[in-house]
Scaffold this motif. Structure first.
Motif, short mmCIF file in Angstrom:
data_model
loop_
_atom_site.label_atom_id
_atom_site.label_comp_id
_atom_site.label_asym_id
_atom_site.label_seq_id
_atom_site.Cartn_x
_atom_site.Cartn_y
_atom_site.Cartn_z
N LEU A 267 0.91 -1.03 -0.03
CA LEU A 267 -0.13 0.11 -0.08
C LEU A 267 0.88 1.23 -0.16
O LEU A 267 0.46 2.26 -0.57
CB LEU A 267 -0.93 0.03 1.19
N PHE A 268 2.16 1.02 0.51
CA PHE A 268 2.86 2.19 0.50
C PHE A 268 3.68 2.74 -0.73
O PHE A 268 3.77 3.82 -1.10
CB PHE A 268 4.12 2.01 1.63
N GLU A 269 3.99 1.37 -1.34
CA GLU A 269 4.87 1.64 -2.47
C GLU A 269 4.12 1.39 -3.84
O GLU A 269 4.58 2.32 -4.51
CB GLU A 269 5.89 0.50 -2.48
N GLU A 270 3.23 0.86 -4.01
CA GLU A 270 2.68 0.57 -5.32
C GLU A 270 1.71 1.74 -5.90
O GLU A 270 1.93 1.89 -7.08
CB GLU A 270 1.63 -0.60 -5.31
N PRO A 271 1.17 2.45 -5.13
CA PRO A 271 0.40 3.59 -5.88
C PRO A 271 1.24 4.65 -6.44
O PRO A 271 1.14 5.48 -7.67
CB PRO A 271 -0.32 4.30 -4.49
N TRP A 272 2.59 4.80 -5.94
CA TRP A 272 3.64 5.59 -6.56
C TRP A 272 4.11 5.14 -7.84
O TRP A 272 4.73 5.76 -8.78
CB TRP A 272 4.76 5.86 -5.61
N LYS A 273 3.74 3.86 -7.95
CA LYS A 273 4.23 3.35 -9.40
C LYS A 273 3.24 3.25 -10.38
O LYS A 273 3.12 2.60 -11.57
CB LYS A 273 4.73 1.81 -9.27
#
Length: 140
Positions: A11-17
């Motif tokens: 949830l922390f990392e994937e939206p930024w991608k």
């Protein structure tokens, strides 16, 4: 606990991608997020998406790196670092082209494998200083 940490890390990392589907997958409809930099709590998956978008739109190459996590029961503590280049308007501040790095802590509470509540605290003042929006604090 390993699953809880992986859920929060995704949830922390994937939206930024660009993967906003992870929010629909891992965030409860009743989600509420507390962040002192926001005027109101963040509510539900759509509120969380809007929160991400404000940063993604203002900071090209924006990304979050999970630095450390601890889990106990239904709670996960995450220490993270955010980075990006200020390439769009943010909170009334015109693009500066400056690179910023901030650190933060988030405590997430899960129920049945999805995030229902979060408390975040991050270096908002440090970001504003890096952008030149406020003067650097005096040094002793």
């Amino acid at each position: 606990m390993a699953d809880a940490k992986l859920i929060v890390k995704r949830l922390f990392e994937e939206p930024w991608k660009g993967n906003f589907d992870v929010i629909d997958e891992l965030v409860a409809d009743t989600y509420i997020g507390y962040d002192p930099s926001q005027p109101e709590p963040i509510r539900g998956p759509e509120g969380l998406k809007a929160n991400f978008r404000q940063y993604i739109d203002a900071f090209s190459d924006a990304r979050i790196t999970v630095d450390d996590q601890f889990a106990e029961g239904d709670r996960v503590a995450t220490r993270w670092t955010g980075r990006g280049t200020h390439s769009g308007e943010f909170a009334g501040i015109a693009a500066t082209g400056k690179e910023v790095t901030v650190s933060g802590l988030t405590f997430s509470r899960l129920e049945d494998g999805i995030v229902v509540e979060e408390w975040t605290n991050w270096d908002t003042l440090g970001m504003l200083v890096q952008l030149g929006a406020v003067p650097a604090p005096a040094r002793a």
